[in-house]
Design a protein around this motif. Structure first.
Motif, PDB file in Angstrom:
ATOM      1  N   LYS A 311       0.479   5.968   9.622  1.00 19.58           N
ATOM      2  CA  LYS A 311      -0.177   6.254   8.337  1.00 19.58           C
ATOM      3  C   LYS A 311      -0.151   5.047   7.400  1.00 19.58           C
ATOM      4  CE  LYS A 311       0.996  11.166   8.410  1.00 19.58           C
ATOM      5  NZ  LYS A 311      -0.054  11.404   9.402  1.00 19.58           N
ATOM      6  N   PRO A 312      -1.336   4.623   6.914  1.00 21.61           N
ATOM      7  CA  PRO A 312      -1.341   3.571   5.899  1.00 21.61           C
ATOM      8  C   PRO A 312      -0.675   4.106   4.627  1.00 21.61           C
ATOM      9  CG  PRO A 312      -3.575   4.059   6.694  1.00 21.61           C
ATOM     10  CD  PRO A 312      -2.674   5.123   7.227  1.00 21.61           C
ATOM     11  N   ILE A 313       0.240   3.340   4.063  1.00 22.22           N
ATOM     12  CA  ILE A 313       0.945   3.779   2.858  1.00 22.22           C
ATOM     13  C   ILE A 313       0.329   3.053   1.657  1.00 22.22           C
ATOM     14  CG2 ILE A 313       3.196   3.955   1.718  1.00 22.22           C
ATOM     15  CD1 ILE A 313       2.910   5.603   4.349  1.00 22.22           C
ATOM     16  N   ILE A 314      -0.307   3.826   0.797  1.00 24.47           N
ATOM     17  CA  ILE A 314      -0.996   3.237  -0.357  1.00 24.47           C
ATOM     18  C   ILE A 314      -0.081   3.362  -1.580  1.00 24.47           C
ATOM     19  CG2 ILE A 314      -3.078   3.283  -1.802  1.00 24.47           C
ATOM     20  CD1 ILE A 314      -3.565   2.624   1.215  1.00 24.47           C
ATOM     21  N   ASP A 315       0.237   2.241  -2.181  1.00 21.06           N
ATOM     22  CA  ASP A 315       1.079   2.225  -3.376  1.00 21.06           C
ATOM     23  C   ASP A 315       0.258   2.578  -4.604  1.00 21.06           C
ATOM     24  OD1 ASP A 315       3.444   1.130  -5.086  1.00 21.06           O
ATOM     25  OD2 ASP A 315       1.707  -0.027  -5.777  1.00 21.06           O
ATOM     26  N   SER A 316      -0.875   1.919  -4.786  1.00 22.74           N
ATOM     27  CA  SER A 316      -1.663   2.090  -6.003  1.00 22.74           C
ATOM     28  C   SER A 316      -3.091   1.617  -5.759  1.00 22.74           C
ATOM     29  CB  SER A 316      -1.044   1.272  -7.138  1.00 22.74           C
ATOM     30  OG  SER A 316      -0.771  -0.050  -6.690  1.00 22.74           O
ATOM     31  N   VAL A 317      -3.998   2.121  -6.593  1.00 18.11           N
ATOM     32  CA  VAL A 317      -5.412   1.744  -6.480  1.00 18.11           C
ATOM     33  C   VAL A 317      -5.894   1.256  -7.844  1.00 18.11           C
ATOM     34  CG1 VAL A 317      -7.733   2.548  -5.889  1.00 18.11           C
ATOM     35  CG2 VAL A 317      -5.757   3.508  -4.684  1.00 18.11           C
ATOM     36  N   PHE A 318      -6.451   0.055  -7.879  1.00 22.89           N
ATOM     37  CA  PHE A 318      -6.984  -0.532  -9.110  1.00 22.89           C
ATOM     38  C   PHE A 318      -8.486  -0.759  -8.932  1.00 22.89           C
ATOM     39  CE2 PHE A 318      -2.568  -1.877  -8.997  1.00 22.89           C
ATOM     40  CZ  PHE A 318      -2.165  -1.948 -10.328  1.00 22.89           C
ATOM     41  N   PRO A 319      -9.265  -0.657 -10.032  1.00 21.23           N
ATOM     42  CA  PRO A 319     -10.645  -1.140  -9.913  1.00 21.23           C
ATOM     43  C   PRO A 319     -10.624  -2.665  -9.804  1.00 21.23           C
ATOM     44  CG  PRO A 319     -10.176  -0.455 -12.170  1.00 21.23           C
ATOM     45  CD  PRO A 319      -8.959  -0.135 -11.362  1.00 21.23           C
ATOM     46  N   LEU A 320     -11.643  -3.233  -9.175  1.00 20.30           N
ATOM     47  CA  LEU A 320     -11.694  -4.691  -8.972  1.00 20.30           C
ATOM     48  C   LEU A 320     -11.522  -5.451 -10.301  1.00 20.30           C
ATOM     49  CD1 LEU A 320     -12.165  -6.604  -6.544  1.00 20.30           C
ATOM     50  CD2 LEU A 320     -14.592  -6.650  -7.162  1.00 20.30           C
ATOM     51  N   GLU A 321     -12.014  -4.826 -11.373  1.00 19.53           N
ATOM     52  CA  GLU A 321     -11.939  -5.453 -12.702  1.00 19.53           C
ATOM     53  C   GLU A 321     -10.488  -5.665 -13.141  1.00 19.53           C
ATOM     54  OE1 GLU A 321     -13.965  -3.065 -11.784  1.00 19.53           O
ATOM     55  OE2 GLU A 321     -15.949  -3.915 -12.178  1.00 19.53           O
ATOM     56  N   GLN A 322      -9.549  -4.911 -12.537  1.00 18.54           N
ATOM     57  CA  GLN A 322      -8.135  -5.070 -12.916  1.00 18.54           C
ATOM     58  C   GLN A 322      -7.349  -5.860 -11.866  1.00 18.54           C
ATOM     59  OE1 GLN A 322      -6.419  -1.260 -13.940  1.00 18.54           O
ATOM     60  NE2 GLN A 322      -8.019  -0.858 -15.459  1.00 18.54           N
ATOM     61  N   ALA A 323      -8.025  -6.834 -11.260  1.00 19.84           N
ATOM     62  CA  ALA A 323      -7.384  -7.637 -10.200  1.00 19.84           C
ATOM     63  C   ALA A 323      -6.147  -8.364 -10.717  1.00 19.84           C
ATOM     64  CB  ALA A 323      -8.389  -8.639  -9.638  1.00 19.84           C
ATOM     65  N   GLN A 324      -6.171  -8.783 -11.983  1.00 22.99           N
ATOM     66  CA  GLN A 324      -4.998  -9.508 -12.514  1.00 22.99           C
ATOM     67  C   GLN A 324      -3.762  -8.596 -12.532  1.00 22.99           C
ATOM     68  OE1 GLN A 324      -5.935 -11.391 -16.249  1.00 22.99           O
ATOM     69  NE2 GLN A 324      -7.569 -12.631 -15.351  1.00 22.99           N
ATOM     70  N   GLN A 325      -3.963  -7.337 -12.939  1.00 29.49           N
ATOM     71  CA  GLN A 325      -2.838  -6.393 -12.938  1.00 29.49           C
ATOM     72  C   GLN A 325      -2.370  -6.093 -11.513  1.00 29.49           C
ATOM     73  OE1 GLN A 325      -5.514  -6.299 -14.939  1.00 29.49           O
ATOM     74  NE2 GLN A 325      -5.294  -4.789 -16.576  1.00 29.49           N
ATOM     75  N   GLY A 337       4.330  -0.220  -0.229  1.00 29.82           N
ATOM     76  CA  GLY A 337       3.092  -0.082   0.538  1.00 29.82           C
ATOM     77  C   GLY A 337       1.995  -0.960  -0.032  1.00 29.82           C
ATOM     78  N   LYS A 338       0.764  -0.512   0.128  1.00 28.89           N
ATOM     79  CA  LYS A 338      -0.373  -1.393  -0.146  1.00 28.89           C
ATOM     80  C   LYS A 338      -0.992  -1.190  -1.517  1.00 28.89           C
ATOM     81  CE  LYS A 338      -2.251  -3.630   2.504  1.00 28.89           C
ATOM     82  NZ  LYS A 338      -2.159  -5.093   2.652  1.00 28.89           N
ATOM     83  N   ILE A 339      -1.358  -2.303  -2.128  1.00 31.09           N
ATOM     84  CA  ILE A 339      -2.104  -2.287  -3.388  1.00 31.09           C
ATOM     85  C   ILE A 339      -3.584  -2.471  -3.040  1.00 31.09           C
ATOM     86  CG2 ILE A 339      -2.467  -3.468  -5.577  1.00 31.09           C
ATOM     87  CD1 ILE A 339       0.558  -4.339  -5.337  1.00 31.09           C
ATOM     88  N   VAL A 340      -4.376  -1.475  -3.434  1.00 26.99           N
ATOM     89  CA  VAL A 340      -5.789  -1.446  -3.046  1.00 26.99           C
ATOM     90  C   VAL A 340      -6.636  -1.669  -4.302  1.00 26.99           C
ATOM     91  CG1 VAL A 340      -7.589   0.104  -2.156  1.00 26.99           C
ATOM     92  CG2 VAL A 340      -5.336   0.070  -1.074  1.00 26.99           C
TER      93      VAL A 340
END
Ligand code: ZN
Length: 343
Positions: A311-325, A337-340
């Motif tokens: 199972k892929p473990i997803i930590d958090s999802v940001f819109p592309l506009e919040q790439a800096q965060q 896990g993964k920051i998407v």
């Protein structure tokens, strides 16, 4: 088209959304309308830059991407317009002795998508068709984008290079890294007992949910190599999955049993460790490098993800506009896990 670009090397303030021209495709390529990308340590390395990395700026980053096929070249047979796909971020020539032998990641021209070529953080990307596979409806774009690089890396490192088998003790450093969340599951599936380290009890508990058997907090237990030794009845582990580098190198080697294998996939704390060669010959250990994976390893591990066995473990999802965060979260190692990012 909308794209995230790196304007110059340095901090995350150099990342911005800009209008870039849509890529054109060759006869063996596919244009993918990207829905999600994920961050890897590699994205921090590319952003910061290094003397060895020669990029044309502005550069579109991100190695991991998933989306929908928008257009196919004249000779493309394996995917069709409208298919949901994920890409293998390893690019190879397809003609040399290693590619013909199915060892594409040993290709002299091997490149990583988003590192040496424009990456996935844009509305559209052009990808060689052989690097794409269709994803089932049960897998979201976020999960698919969060799966490929870390799972293919952990799969080759543990299964092919370190030859993990049932009964092995496998030590995985840093519970929260995307590669670790993949490695824990893969090692358990192979029948190993998994030891994992972290500075956070919360992350250790999450690692336990993924199957980790022995949890070691290296903050409260700085001599964690001794703890490994104690937990294995003074034997040491069969395999260390090493991605930390300079900070952990010697302790990783000390944690190995005689004849053990250390597989190295990265060096996030730096590439120049203190070394004691005596350990290498006296303990008769193997130090194995591993980078990315070959096409067959990518397909082998993705099949298990498609079946829901890994199972892929997803930590958090940001819109592309919040790439800096998103970069800041990875840089501070806050994630499990993964920051998407979604496009
Ligand atoms: Zn090749």
């Amino acid at each position: 088209m909308k794209a995230l670009v790196l304007k110059q090397h340095g901090g995350s303030e150099n990342l911005a959304i800009e209008d870039m021209s849509k890529p054109s495709i060759g006869s063996h390529d596919v244009l993918v309308n990207v829905k999600a990308v994920s961050l890897n340590q590699l994205d921090l390395f590319v952003r910061r830059g290094s003397p060895a990395l020669k990029l044309t700026l502005p550069h579109i980053p991100c190695s991991d991407a998933a989306g929908v096929v928008a257009e196919v070249g004249a000779h493309v047979k394996n995917v069709n317009v409208g298919d949901r796909v994920v890409l293998n971020p390893g690019l190879s020539c397809g003609r040399c002795e290693f590619c013909i032998a199915g060892e594409e990641c040993l290709c002299a021209e091997f490149k990583i998508f988003g590192e040496h070529t424009p990456g996935g953080a844009a509305e559209f990307i052009s990808v060689p068709s052989r690097n794409l596979i269709q994803i089932p409806d049960t897998l979201s774009f976020e999960q698919a984008a969060g799966a490929s690089l870390v799972f293919l890396t952990a799969w080759r490192a543990l299964m092919t290079r370190a030859r993990v088998r049932a009964g092995d003790d496998v030590l995985i450093l840093g519970a929260g890294a995307g590669t670790s969340t993949a490695a824990i599951q893969i090692a358990k599936k192979a029948g190993a007992r998994v030891l994992v380290t972290s500075s956070s009890d919360e992350k250790l508990n999450r690692a336990k949910e993924l199957g980790a058997d022995i949890l070691i907090n290296y903050k409260t237990n700085p001599d964690w190599d001794r703890e490994v030794y104690a937990k294995t009845n003074k034997r040491g582990v069969d395999v260390v999955f090493e991605s930390v580098g300079a900070e952990t190198w010697l302790k990783s080697i000390r944690s190995l049993r005689k004849g053990g294998r250390m597989v190295v996939i990265g060096a996030t704390t730096g590439p120049r460790p203190q070394e004691e060669i005596g350990f290498i010959f006296w303990k008769q250990i193997e130090i194995l490098g591993s980078t990315m994976a070959s096409q067959h390893e990518f397909r082998d591990v993705m099949k298990l993800i498609f079946r829901g066995e890994l199972k892929p473990i997803i930590d958090s999802v940001f819109p592309l506009e919040q790439a800096q965060q998103a970069h800041a979260r990875l840089e501070k190692a806050e994630q499990f896990g993964k920051i998407v990012m979604t496009i």
